[in-house]
Enzyme design. Structure first.
Site, PDB file in Angstrom:
ATOM      1  N   ASP A  54       0.915  -1.296  -0.143  1.00 12.64           N
ATOM      2  CA  ASP A  54      -0.021  -0.048   0.061  1.00 12.64           C
ATOM      3  C   ASP A  54       0.966   1.232  -0.098  1.00 12.64           C
ATOM      4  O   ASP A  54       1.591   1.581   0.971  1.00 12.64           O
ATOM      5  CB  ASP A  54      -0.887  -0.123   1.195  1.00 12.64           C
ATOM      6  CG  ASP A  54      -1.933   1.307   1.212  1.00 12.64           C
ATOM      7  OD1 ASP A  54      -1.381   2.075   1.103  1.00 12.64           O
ATOM      8  OD2 ASP A  54      -3.012   0.923   1.434  1.00 12.64           O
ATOM      9  N   HIS A  55       1.096   1.995  -1.204  1.00 14.34           N
ATOM     10  CA  HIS A  55       2.082   2.880  -1.242  1.00 14.34           C
ATOM     11  C   HIS A  55       2.049   3.971  -0.440  1.00 14.34           C
ATOM     12  O   HIS A  55       2.968   4.735  -0.050  1.00 14.34           O
ATOM     13  CB  HIS A  55       2.557   3.074  -2.773  1.00 14.34           C
ATOM     14  CG  HIS A  55       1.385   4.043  -3.296  1.00 14.34           C
ATOM     15  ND1 HIS A  55       0.057   3.601  -3.795  1.00 14.34           N
ATOM     16  CD2 HIS A  55       1.580   5.556  -3.473  1.00 14.34           C
ATOM     17  CE1 HIS A  55      -0.504   4.735  -4.202  1.00 14.34           C
ATOM     18  NE2 HIS A  55       0.199   5.914  -4.046  1.00 14.34           N
ATOM     19  N   ASP A  90     -11.060   1.847  -4.672  1.00 16.24           N
ATOM     20  CA  ASP A  90      -9.784   2.312  -5.179  1.00 16.24           C
ATOM     21  C   ASP A  90      -8.791   2.902  -4.144  1.00 16.24           C
ATOM     22  O   ASP A  90      -7.617   2.782  -3.969  1.00 16.24           O
ATOM     23  CB  ASP A  90      -9.930   3.184  -6.553  1.00 16.24           C
ATOM     24  CG  ASP A  90      -8.673   3.778  -7.137  1.00 16.24           C
ATOM     25  OD1 ASP A  90      -7.785   2.694  -7.423  1.00 16.24           O
ATOM     26  OD2 ASP A  90      -8.259   4.915  -7.356  1.00 16.24           O
ATOM     27  N   HIS A 130      -5.746   2.902   0.978  1.00 18.52           N
ATOM     28  CA  HIS A 130      -4.761   4.014   1.520  1.00 18.52           C
ATOM     29  C   HIS A 130      -5.445   4.717   2.824  1.00 18.52           C
ATOM     30  O   HIS A 130      -4.696   5.142   3.593  1.00 18.52           O
ATOM     31  CB  HIS A 130      -4.717   4.974   0.195  1.00 18.52           C
ATOM     32  CG  HIS A 130      -4.208   4.452  -0.761  1.00 18.52           C
ATOM     33  ND1 HIS A 130      -3.370   3.238  -1.115  1.00 18.52           N
ATOM     34  CD2 HIS A 130      -4.377   4.460  -2.327  1.00 18.52           C
ATOM     35  CE1 HIS A 130      -2.895   3.223  -2.277  1.00 18.52           C
ATOM     36  NE2 HIS A 130      -3.888   3.721  -3.075  1.00 18.52           N
ATOM     37  N   LYS A 172     -11.661  12.493  -7.600  1.00 21.13           N
ATOM     38  CA  LYS A 172     -11.005  13.034  -8.765  1.00 21.13           C
ATOM     39  C   LYS A 172     -11.509  14.245  -9.285  1.00 21.13           C
ATOM     40  O   LYS A 172     -12.652  14.648  -8.916  1.00 21.13           O
ATOM     41  CB  LYS A 172     -11.289  11.917  -9.883  1.00 21.13           C
ATOM     42  CG  LYS A 172     -10.906  10.307  -9.525  1.00 21.13           C
ATOM     43  CD  LYS A 172      -9.334  10.267  -9.550  1.00 21.13           C
ATOM     44  CE  LYS A 172      -8.830   8.793  -9.529  1.00 21.13           C
ATOM     45  NZ  LYS A 172      -7.558   8.515  -9.284  1.00 21.13           N
TER      46      LYS A 172
END
Ligand code: BG6
Length: 513
Positions: free
Chosen positions: A197-198, A256, A261, A362
């Site tokens: 999980d960046h 997403d 995150h 977004k």
């Protein structure tokens, strides 16, 4: 670097530096390898932290030679490397990059891969550790794992280890995540499994634990007695560029970004102090937060606490943008959300009654991720102030990106005769305090996976508990008789007005970014 700064990391680096390692990237012709993975390895090499005789094997379906593969990666590295690309370093680094063509389901391809790995070990004169990186389309994860098992590649050779790194998305609901976890567990032990999980690799995300547990100042106030509400915002000013619409329209903002995150950030903010810094102690505490989330079950509860929305045509940074449903590869009748805002409660002693507001979307006005902790107003204010709202003007803002840092907003007296107050900011900025750029998330995470430190990776139970919570919302949206509405916002705005109303009901407002 002094002992205080990070003795733990130092030993890990020393430990793994000594052992040679080969990384096999499945789906290596994808964007991730070009944009993130190779630049990350290159930067690690530039810092002198790569293990000796390090090799990368790109495993993918397309036909190409080592030279063509290296050339493509070189172009990517020039564009994406954090540190300057130099021909000299690239020349030596890229010698360790190879390409292996195979279908993901073809047993012969894995037999050849094994031969290649053995040949490299022979050339080195010693076996290497092996890191298998699943960066392919998620449908290929299971066949790849089966093949690794069938060829025995899931076991290290000569006392070296074999590990697997799984890219996101890790499933699309609880059932698929469980299936995937099962396939992984049949192939690798949990201690050798690294679900990436960046966001956990971002420097400021890691700093949340240091801020909370290495400073005596904040922890005594970090609870429902002093905190009024917590907000986590992850805004993006992009839409479906680069053909992402195809994947995104099957996922949506909740799957997403929130399941992974945002829940990771939430866990770090809300967790209890771990007893030590071992991977399991930290993850034990994080998973308790997710398990304590008050479930949102049924369309009514979901409608009252979760706002979903799609953007309509508008403009961001002066550039016109089409609406979500008009984006390339998005279904014109799509019911997928490009924005979501949630009001969550964590049912623990510490957090009773404190709303956690999360929003992600977004085509918002700018790219920014931040956590803001809004403190309660003082019990009694001995000044005539005119303005002291429900939550006070004391806010701690943790900027995850960009302009990484932490700011504390407090009230101060304005100079002059009158006693008037103004909010002022005490600001810490990574760039000016440390005078050097932070490593990219992938640099840190790849090094950790090689060093055997899983602290910044999601554990099986974290992933499954997160999906369990998310599934109820998805169910209310897509399978109930009276689903909550899909709201709208013009591209370039801060989201739908319904998301503002969500906070207004509680007497709150989203923090202005
Ligand atoms: C990815 C999501 O995991 O994270 C993308 O799939 C999103 O949709 C990206 O754009 C955001 O990452 P970052 O590091 O740019 O905030």
């Amino acid at each position: 670097m002094s002992d205080l700064e990070n003795p733990f990391q130092e030993t890990l680096l020393q430990r793994h530096r000594a052992d040679p390692c080969t990384v096999v990237i499945f789906g290596a012709t994808g964007d991730l390898t070009n944009r993130k993975l190779i630049p990350a390895f290159y930067n690690v090499a530039a810092c002198g932290d790569l293990p000796p005789q390090f090799k990368v094997i790109g495993f993918a379906r397309r036909d190409k030679t080592d030279e063509v593969f290296r050339k493509e990666l070189e172009e990517g590295n020039r564009k994406n490397s954090r540190q300057p690309h130099t021909d000299e370093l690239w020349a030596s680094f890229s010698q360790g990059i190879h390409y292996h063509r195979s279908e993901f389901e073809d047993p012969a391809g894995y037999v050849k891969l094994k031969l290649l790995l053995d040949q490299f070990d022979k050339e080195r004169g010693t076996p290497a550790n092996r890191l298998f990186y699943l960066a392919s389309a998620p449908e290929a994860f299971k066949p790849i794992l089966e093949m690794l098992r069938a060829t025995g590649l899931n076991h290290g050779v000569g006392g070296r280890w074999a590990r697997v790194v799984c890219e996101k998305p890790f499933g699309k609901d609880l059932a698929t995540a469980r299936g995937l976890n099962q396939a992984v567990a049949e192939t690798f032990e949990e201690k050798d499994t690294y679900r990436i999980d960046h966001y956990l690799g971002k420097e400021t995300a890691q700093n949340i634990m240091v801020l909370r547990f290495a400073n005596a100042l904040f922890e005594p106030n970090w609870n429902s007695k002093y905190i009024d509400n917590v907000q986590i915002t992850c805004a993006e000013n992009l839409g479906m560029e680069g053909g992402r619409g195809g994947y995104y329209d099957t996922a949506g903002a909740l799957r997403d970004m929130v399941q992974n995150h945002l829940f990771q950030l939430l866990s770090l903010v809300a967790m209890e102090p771990p007893t030590d810094l071992s991977a399991d102690s930290v993850r034990d505490e994080k998973v308790k937060v997710i398990r304590a989330l008050r479930p949102l079950v049924g369309p009514e509860a979901v409608g009252a606490n979760v706002i979903r929305a799609q953007y309509t045509a508008g403009s961001v940074d002066g550039v016109s943008r089409v609406g979500y449903r008009q984006e390339d590869r998005v279904n014109p009748e799509s019911q997928t959300e490009a924005y979501v805002a949630l009001r969550l409660y964590i049912d623990t002693w510490r957090w009773q009654g404190v709303p956690f507001y999360i929003r992600v979307g977004k085509q918002l006005p700018k790219k920014a991720t931040e956590i803001s902790v809004h403190f309660k107003k003082p019990p009694q204010v001995p000044f005539a102030t005119g303005r002291l709202p429900g939550s006070s003007e004391n806010t701690l803002v943790i900027r995850i990106q960009p302009d990484e840092g932490i700011a504390l907003r407090i009230l101060a007296k304005q100079p002059g005769q009158a006693l008037s107050m103004q909010q002022v900011k005490m600001d810490f900025r990574y760039s000016s305090s440390f005078g050097k750029a932070s490593p990219e998330a992938y640099e840190r995470l790849l090094l950790d996976a090689m060093a055997g430190d899983a602290t910044l990776f999601a554990r099986r139970d974290e992933v499954e508990n997160a999906w369990k919570f998310i599934d109820e919302i998805e169910h209310a949206w897509h399978q109930s008789a009276a689903p909550p509405p899909m709201c709208e916002y013009p591209a370039g705005s801060w989201g739908p007005k319904e998301a503002d109303d969500l906070l207004r009901q509680d007497g709150h407002e989203w923090r202005l970014l």
